[in-house]
Motif scaffolding. Sequence first.
Motif, PDB file in Angstrom:
ATOM      1  N   LEU A  11       1.170   4.080  -2.821  1.00 49.09           N
ATOM      2  CA  LEU A  11       0.790   5.465  -2.540  1.00 49.09           C
ATOM      3  C   LEU A  11       1.957   6.437  -2.673  1.00 49.09           C
ATOM      4  O   LEU A  11       1.805   7.537  -3.186  1.00 49.09           O
ATOM      5  CB  LEU A  11       0.209   5.575  -1.127  1.00 49.09           C
ATOM      6  CG  LEU A  11      -1.167   4.960  -0.896  1.00 49.09           C
ATOM      7  CD1 LEU A  11      -1.531   5.027   0.576  1.00 49.09           C
ATOM      8  CD2 LEU A  11      -2.217   5.645  -1.741  1.00 49.09           C
ATOM      9  N   GLU A  20      -3.801  -2.150  -5.972  1.00 44.93           N
ATOM     10  CA  GLU A  20      -4.265  -0.959  -6.668  1.00 44.93           C
ATOM     11  C   GLU A  20      -5.693  -1.156  -7.175  1.00 44.93           C
ATOM     12  O   GLU A  20      -6.486  -0.219  -7.192  1.00 44.93           O
ATOM     13  CB  GLU A  20      -3.327  -0.626  -7.821  1.00 44.93           C
ATOM     14  CG  GLU A  20      -3.591   0.746  -8.408  1.00 44.93           C
ATOM     15  CD  GLU A  20      -2.457   1.186  -9.290  1.00 44.93           C
ATOM     16  OE1 GLU A  20      -2.512   0.884 -10.498  1.00 44.93           O
ATOM     17  OE2 GLU A  20      -1.535   1.824  -8.780  1.00 44.93           O
ATOM     18  N   ARG A  40      -1.976  10.801  -0.330  1.00 46.20           N
ATOM     19  CA  ARG A  40      -0.729  11.341  -0.916  1.00 46.20           C
ATOM     20  C   ARG A  40      -0.616  12.836  -0.677  1.00 46.20           C
ATOM     21  O   ARG A  40       0.449  13.335  -0.313  1.00 46.20           O
ATOM     22  CB  ARG A  40      -0.667  11.036  -2.412  1.00 46.20           C
ATOM     23  CG  ARG A  40      -0.164   9.658  -2.743  1.00 46.20           C
ATOM     24  CD  ARG A  40       0.148   9.506  -4.217  1.00 46.20           C
ATOM     25  NE  ARG A  40      -1.026   9.563  -5.060  1.00 46.20           N
ATOM     26  CZ  ARG A  40      -1.777   8.518  -5.384  1.00 46.20           C
ATOM     27  NH1 ARG A  40      -1.460   7.316  -4.938  1.00 46.20           N
ATOM     28  NH2 ARG A  40      -2.821   8.650  -6.160  1.00 46.20           N
ATOM     29  N   LEU A  66       0.829  -1.201   0.000  1.00 46.79           N
ATOM     30  CA  LEU A  66       0.000   0.000   0.000  1.00 46.79           C
ATOM     31  C   LEU A  66       0.868   1.257   0.000  1.00 46.79           C
ATOM     32  O   LEU A  66       0.662   2.170  -0.802  1.00 46.79           O
ATOM     33  CB  LEU A  66      -0.941   0.013   1.199  1.00 46.79           C
ATOM     34  CG  LEU A  66      -1.837   1.251   1.298  1.00 46.79           C
ATOM     35  CD1 LEU A  66      -2.846   1.277   0.152  1.00 46.79           C
ATOM     36  CD2 LEU A  66      -2.555   1.284   2.640  1.00 46.79           C
ATOM     37  N   LYS A  98      -9.880   5.519  -5.141  1.00 46.10           N
ATOM     38  CA  LYS A  98      -8.825   6.343  -5.766  1.00 46.10           C
ATOM     39  C   LYS A  98      -8.766   7.729  -5.128  1.00 46.10           C
ATOM     40  O   LYS A  98      -7.694   8.297  -4.962  1.00 46.10           O
ATOM     41  CB  LYS A  98      -9.052   6.480  -7.270  1.00 46.10           C
ATOM     42  CG  LYS A  98      -9.106   5.170  -8.014  1.00 46.10           C
ATOM     43  CD  LYS A  98      -7.764   4.525  -8.100  1.00 46.10           C
ATOM     44  CE  LYS A  98      -7.856   3.293  -8.995  1.00 46.10           C
ATOM     45  NZ  LYS A  98      -7.071   2.189  -8.532  1.00 46.10           N
ATOM     46  N   SER A 102     -11.661   4.695   4.155  1.00 43.60           N
ATOM     47  CA  SER A 102     -12.070   3.917   2.991  1.00 43.60           C
ATOM     48  C   SER A 102     -12.534   2.553   3.483  1.00 43.60           C
ATOM     49  O   SER A 102     -11.877   1.939   4.321  1.00 43.60           O
ATOM     50  CB  SER A 102     -10.899   3.754   2.016  1.00 43.60           C
ATOM     51  OG  SER A 102     -11.293   3.026   0.886  1.00 43.60           O
ATOM     52  N   GLN A 110      -6.842   7.402  -1.992  1.00 39.92           N
ATOM     53  CA  GLN A 110      -5.409   7.307  -2.291  1.00 39.92           C
ATOM     54  C   GLN A 110      -4.822   8.689  -2.565  1.00 39.92           C
ATOM     55  O   GLN A 110      -3.769   9.037  -2.043  1.00 39.92           O
ATOM     56  CB  GLN A 110      -5.180   6.394  -3.495  1.00 39.92           C
ATOM     57  CG  GLN A 110      -5.545   4.948  -3.248  1.00 39.92           C
ATOM     58  CD  GLN A 110      -5.378   4.100  -4.488  1.00 39.92           C
ATOM     59  OE1 GLN A 110      -4.530   4.353  -5.329  1.00 39.92           O
ATOM     60  NE2 GLN A 110      -6.202   3.071  -4.618  1.00 39.92           N
ATOM     61  N   ARG A 111      -5.508   9.472  -3.373  1.00 39.71           N
ATOM     62  CA  ARG A 111      -5.026  10.816  -3.723  1.00 39.71           C
ATOM     63  C   ARG A 111      -4.973  11.716  -2.480  1.00 39.71           C
ATOM     64  O   ARG A 111      -4.002  12.435  -2.265  1.00 39.71           O
ATOM     65  CB  ARG A 111      -5.931  11.426  -4.794  1.00 39.71           C
ATOM     66  CG  ARG A 111      -5.462  12.757  -5.327  1.00 39.71           C
ATOM     67  CD  ARG A 111      -6.370  13.321  -6.422  1.00 39.71           C
ATOM     68  NE  ARG A 111      -7.772  13.434  -5.983  1.00 39.71           N
ATOM     69  CZ  ARG A 111      -8.766  12.583  -6.303  1.00 39.71           C
ATOM     70  NH1 ARG A 111      -8.525  11.546  -7.084  1.00 39.71           N
ATOM     71  NH2 ARG A 111      -9.990  12.763  -5.858  1.00 39.71           N
TER      72      ARG A 111
END
Length: 160
Positions: A73, A95, A108, A69, A101, A144, A104-105
């Motif tokens: 990321l 993924e 980051r 993960l 998604k 999530s 994830q963004r």
Amino acid sequence: MAELIAIGYPDETTAAEAEREVQRLRGDLVIQADAVAVISRDREGKFHVSTSHHAVGGGTMWGMFWGLLFGMLFFVPFFGMALGAGMGALMGRIENSGIDKGFQRQVRDMLQPGTSALFMVIEKVTPDKAVAALSGFGGTVLKSSLSADTEKKLQEALHG
């Protein structure tokens, strides 16, 4: 259904302090976390990771999960894991695992140099007690859901 929760903090140390409180809450059965990880990013942008796993729940599997993960990321290798063909395939599985998604963004974007984050895979929680105990640390919460099917696929992928 398990929840993948990330709590971001504006400094490098608060996530580790919050993790100690999560361990206390685990002992009090307020939080039933399968796995907990702390990732910090120093001012130079280098990532530092520490993890803890449920004693019975397959620590190796969760170590691989976090490694893949975080690799996905943040594009960082974890515990020296080489990304050979097999590891690349596992990363593809993570993924495509249903981890949103947008989540994830946001993760980051949240983990910039000089910050830290606490990550947890939680099965059950007593929300009012957990919020009361962790609210003193502040932070930005991202969540999530991991469906039972997603968890099963990840476990199958990680166990080969």
